[in-house]
Design a protein around this motif. Structure first.
Motif, short mmCIF file in Angstrom:
data_model
loop_
_atom_site.label_atom_id
_atom_site.label_comp_id
_atom_site.label_asym_id
_atom_site.label_seq_id
_atom_site.Cartn_x
_atom_site.Cartn_y
_atom_site.Cartn_z
N UNK A 177 0.83 -1.21 0.00
CA UNK A 177 0.00 0.00 0.00
C UNK A 177 0.86 1.27 0.00
N UNK A 178 0.37 2.28 -0.69
CA UNK A 178 1.13 3.53 -0.80
C UNK A 178 0.87 4.47 0.36
N UNK A 179 -0.38 4.54 0.79
CA UNK A 179 -0.74 5.51 1.82
C UNK A 179 -0.93 4.78 3.16
N UNK A 180 0.16 4.63 3.88
CA UNK A 180 0.19 3.88 5.14
C UNK A 180 0.49 4.82 6.30
N UNK A 181 -0.20 4.61 7.40
CA UNK A 181 0.09 5.36 8.63
C UNK A 181 0.80 4.39 9.57
N UNK A 182 2.13 4.49 9.63
CA UNK A 182 2.91 3.53 10.40
C UNK A 182 3.90 4.18 11.37
N UNK A 183 3.82 5.49 11.52
CA UNK A 183 4.72 6.16 12.46
C UNK A 183 6.02 6.64 11.85
N UNK A 184 6.23 6.38 10.56
CA UNK A 184 7.48 6.81 9.92
C UNK A 184 7.51 8.32 9.73
N UNK A 185 6.33 8.92 9.56
CA UNK A 185 6.25 10.37 9.32
C UNK A 185 5.51 11.08 10.46
N UNK A 186 5.74 12.36 10.54
CA UNK A 186 4.90 13.19 11.39
C UNK A 186 3.49 13.21 10.80
N UNK A 187 2.50 13.39 11.66
CA UNK A 187 1.10 13.34 11.23
C UNK A 187 0.42 14.68 11.51
N UNK A 188 -0.22 15.20 10.49
CA UNK A 188 -0.94 16.46 10.63
C UNK A 188 -2.42 16.14 10.87
#
Length: 209
Positions: free
Chosen positions: A146-157
């Motif tokens: 999957x391309x759009x994953x929320x896994x903690x690698x990035x900051x989240x807005x």
């Protein structure tokens, strides 16, 4: 997000602080009383900004401490509804996300406020733990990863939906989460919200086109 609040408080100055200059001693005691505490409808106390006035200094019979009435300004954290904030992922489970600002961890994004459409992918052998995936576009269906994953690698807005100050429960159920005196509910279900890399990539594509 941050405000200066003017407060008046009457406090007892312990004898072990009397060797300090009065302003410093009072500030030390105010920090002990207020810092990292939540005041309902005011917010999380971050620091004592300054002291505006000092009155009193009375010593009551049988007490070795002096009592003062102090007017001071507190720096407080109190986000407003609709405010957009950047945070880090703290937890991800089937109920949604828990985010952290470092100094404040009680930020929740429930399932109905995740990007639409989203799905939860559990981690094997990890009870109720996993990652959230935004199923956006036809490319998602054709890709193995999957391309759009929320896994903690990035900051989240995220955008603030509401801020509540729950009443202290008379009884805490066994195995329940620790009581939080201030809780923020956020949403990711708007353009520009979610991991910041999603939208950085979109900007690059638009520039190239």
């Amino acid at each position: 997000m941050f405000y200066l609040s003017l407060i008046e408080h009457t406090l007892r100055l312990p004898p072990h602080l009397l060797h300090l200059p009065l302003d410093e001693a009072l500030k030390t005691e105010l920090e002990t009383l207020f810092i990292d505490k939540v005041i309902a409808n005011l917010g999380l106390c971050i620091s004592v900004y300054d002291i505006r006035s000092i009155k009193g200094g009375f010593v009551f019979a049988g007490d070795g401490a002096s009592t003062y009435t102090v007017e001071f300004r507190l720096l407080v954290f109190r986000p407003f509804t609709g405010e957009v904030i950047i945070a880090k992922l703290k937890e991800s489970d089937a109920n949604g996300l828990r985010l952290s600002l470092g100094f404040f961890d009680d930020i929740y994004v429930p399932v109905d406020q995740m990007p639409n459409p989203s799905r939860f992918e559990a981690v094997p052998n990890m009870r109720n733990q996993g990652r959230w995936i935004w199923d956006f576009g036809e490319e998602e269906e054709q890709s193995d990863e999957p391309r759009f994953v929320i896994d903690g690698a990035d900051l989240i807005k995220f955008r603030v939906q509401n801020v509540i100050y729950p009443s202290i429960p008379l009884e805490q159920p066994e195995n329940s989460k620790p009581f939080a005196p201030m809780v923020i509910t956020g949403t990711l279900n708007h353009d520009g919200l979610g991991p910041v890399s999603w939208w950085e990539e979109a900007e690059i594509v638009e520039d190239e086109s």
